[in-house]
Scaffold this motif. Structure first.
Motif, short mmCIF file in Angstrom:
data_model
loop_
_atom_site.label_atom_id
_atom_site.label_comp_id
_atom_site.label_asym_id
_atom_site.label_seq_id
_atom_site.Cartn_x
_atom_site.Cartn_y
_atom_site.Cartn_z
N GLY A 87 14.83 -8.02 9.94
CA GLY A 87 15.90 -8.10 10.93
C GLY A 87 16.86 -6.93 10.95
N TYR A 88 16.77 -6.04 9.98
CA TYR A 88 17.67 -4.88 9.96
C TYR A 88 17.10 -3.74 10.79
N GLU A 89 17.99 -3.03 11.46
CA GLU A 89 17.54 -1.89 12.25
C GLU A 89 17.15 -0.72 11.36
N ALA A 90 17.79 -0.65 10.19
CA ALA A 90 17.49 0.44 9.26
C ALA A 90 17.70 -0.05 7.84
N VAL A 91 16.81 0.37 6.95
CA VAL A 91 16.93 0.11 5.52
C VAL A 91 17.05 1.47 4.85
N VAL A 92 18.16 1.70 4.17
CA VAL A 92 18.46 3.03 3.61
C VAL A 92 18.48 2.94 2.10
N THR A 93 17.82 3.90 1.44
CA THR A 93 17.77 3.91 -0.01
C THR A 93 18.07 5.30 -0.57
N PRO A 94 18.78 5.38 -1.70
CA PRO A 94 19.04 6.67 -2.34
C PRO A 94 17.92 7.07 -3.30
N SER A 95 16.71 6.63 -3.03
CA SER A 95 15.58 6.94 -3.89
C SER A 95 14.39 7.39 -3.06
N ALA A 96 14.05 8.66 -3.19
CA ALA A 96 12.88 9.17 -2.48
C ALA A 96 11.60 8.53 -2.99
N SER A 97 11.55 8.27 -4.29
CA SER A 97 10.33 7.69 -4.86
C SER A 97 10.10 6.27 -4.36
N CYS A 98 11.15 5.46 -4.29
CA CYS A 98 10.99 4.09 -3.82
C CYS A 98 10.73 4.04 -2.32
N ALA A 99 11.39 4.92 -1.56
CA ALA A 99 11.12 4.99 -0.13
C ALA A 99 9.66 5.36 0.10
N GLY A 100 9.17 6.31 -0.70
CA GLY A 100 7.78 6.72 -0.57
C GLY A 100 6.81 5.62 -0.92
N LEU A 101 7.14 4.83 -1.93
CA LEU A 101 6.27 3.72 -2.33
C LEU A 101 6.20 2.66 -1.23
N VAL A 102 7.34 2.33 -0.66
CA VAL A 102 7.37 1.31 0.40
C VAL A 102 6.57 1.78 1.60
N ARG A 103 6.82 3.00 2.03
CA ARG A 103 6.16 3.49 3.24
C ARG A 103 4.69 3.82 3.02
N GLY A 104 4.37 4.30 1.83
CA GLY A 104 3.02 4.74 1.58
C GLY A 104 2.08 3.70 1.01
N THR A 105 2.63 2.70 0.30
CA THR A 105 1.77 1.76 -0.43
C THR A 105 1.91 0.32 0.02
N HIS A 106 3.07 -0.10 0.49
CA HIS A 106 3.24 -1.49 0.92
C HIS A 106 2.22 -1.91 1.98
N PRO A 107 1.93 -1.07 2.99
CA PRO A 107 0.93 -1.49 3.97
C PRO A 107 -0.44 -1.74 3.34
N ALA A 108 -0.83 -0.90 2.38
CA ALA A 108 -2.13 -1.08 1.73
C ALA A 108 -2.16 -2.34 0.88
N LEU A 109 -1.05 -2.63 0.20
CA LEU A 109 -0.98 -3.84 -0.62
C LEU A 109 -1.00 -5.09 0.26
N ALA A 110 -0.29 -5.04 1.38
CA ALA A 110 -0.29 -6.18 2.30
C ALA A 110 -1.68 -6.40 2.88
N GLU A 111 -2.38 -5.31 3.17
CA GLU A 111 -3.73 -5.41 3.71
C GLU A 111 -4.69 -6.00 2.69
N ARG A 112 -4.53 -5.61 1.43
CA ARG A 112 -5.47 -6.05 0.39
C ARG A 112 -5.17 -7.45 -0.13
N TYR A 113 -3.88 -7.78 -0.27
CA TYR A 113 -3.52 -9.03 -0.94
C TYR A 113 -2.74 -10.01 -0.07
N GLY A 114 -2.31 -9.59 1.11
CA GLY A 114 -1.42 -10.44 1.91
C GLY A 114 -2.10 -11.18 3.03
N THR A 115 -1.31 -11.99 3.70
CA THR A 115 -1.77 -12.74 4.87
C THR A 115 -1.59 -11.88 6.12
N ALA A 116 -2.11 -12.37 7.22
CA ALA A 116 -1.93 -11.66 8.49
C ALA A 116 -0.46 -11.56 8.85
#
Length: 247
Positions: A68-97
């Protein structure tokens, strides 16, 4: 704009002032920042050590906490990179539609702090005053993962009173790398020694970066060398306004 602060567990536990600095800057620019209390770890530690399945529930928690948020801001490049780069793959492999849809909708709204300022808000001047000699270390995740390029430099150059100095071999790793420093301590220590030597050669009073984990690692090396250089997250510099650089 409805903005949420993703503090990251590292900052929340060890360096909460970094998150407060992000809020100060965004509020100064006229935005209200929420802190979703349900947020937890993004799963980076699990993924980096091979526990990808165990990270899947954290992906679900992240998607729910920041929905529901328009923007999620983090002071961590590494965590931002993990969310953007890996969360979609994890959701695809282990998550529901449903989770895949949630993640796909949320990921484009997750921003590292400096790219949010420059790319989303379109600002580099944030009203900061910091009369000190500063060097910037582009961490591996910010440089090679998110490709922040000159965004942090543009923000630092706009700070009143700040003297930005060049760091030799700035693009070299500091040797932290999360569990890399634990699994390969001798190699990590050698890389840290090179980085600390380059930082001290600048004559800087302050070393800043977009990841506090790397700053903590480098800061330890600098302290042991008694070079008088302190480390600050870039957000803390941008939050500084009063004479002397104190918020």
């Amino acid at each position: 704009m409805r903005v949420a602060l993703f503090i990251t567990c590292f900052n929340d536990t060890l360096l909460p002032g970094t998150g407060r600095a992000v809020v100060e800057v965004l509020e100064r620019l006229g935005h209200t920042v929420d802190f979703p209390a349900a947020q937890t770890c993004c799963g980076q530690m699990h993924v980096n050590t091979g526990y990808r399945a165990e990270a899947a529930p954290l992906v679900r928690r992240f998607a729910e906490a920041f929905a529901g948020y328009e923007a999620v801001v983090t002071p961590s490049a590494s965590c931002a990179g993990l969310v953007r780069g890996t969360h979609p793959a994890l959701a695809e492999r282990y998550g529901t539609a449903a989770l895949r849809r949630q993640v796909a909708e949320l990921v484009p709204r997750v921003h590292e702090f400096t790219e949010f300022l420059t790319d989303v808000l379109g600002v580099t001047e944030v009203g900061a005053y910091f009369p000190h000699r500063v060097a910037y270390h582009p961490t591996c995740h910010s440089l090679r993962g998110l490709r922040l390029a000159d965004r942090p430099y543009r923000l630092l150059r706009a700070v009143d009173g700040l003297d930005l100095v060049d760091l030799e071999r700035a693009d070299s790793c500091c040797g932290f790398g999360g569990t890399f420093a634990v699994k390969n301590p001798d190699t990590s220590a050698a890389m840290l020694a090179d980085k600390a030597r380059d930082v001290l050669a600048t004559g800087a009073e302050v070393l800043c970066a977009a990841d506090t984990s790397c700053l903590l690692h480098i800061g330890g090396g600098l302290d042991r060398r008694r070079g008088g250089v302190r480390t600050l997250h870039l957000a803390e510099i941008l939050a500084a306004t009063a004479p002397g650089g104190r918020r």
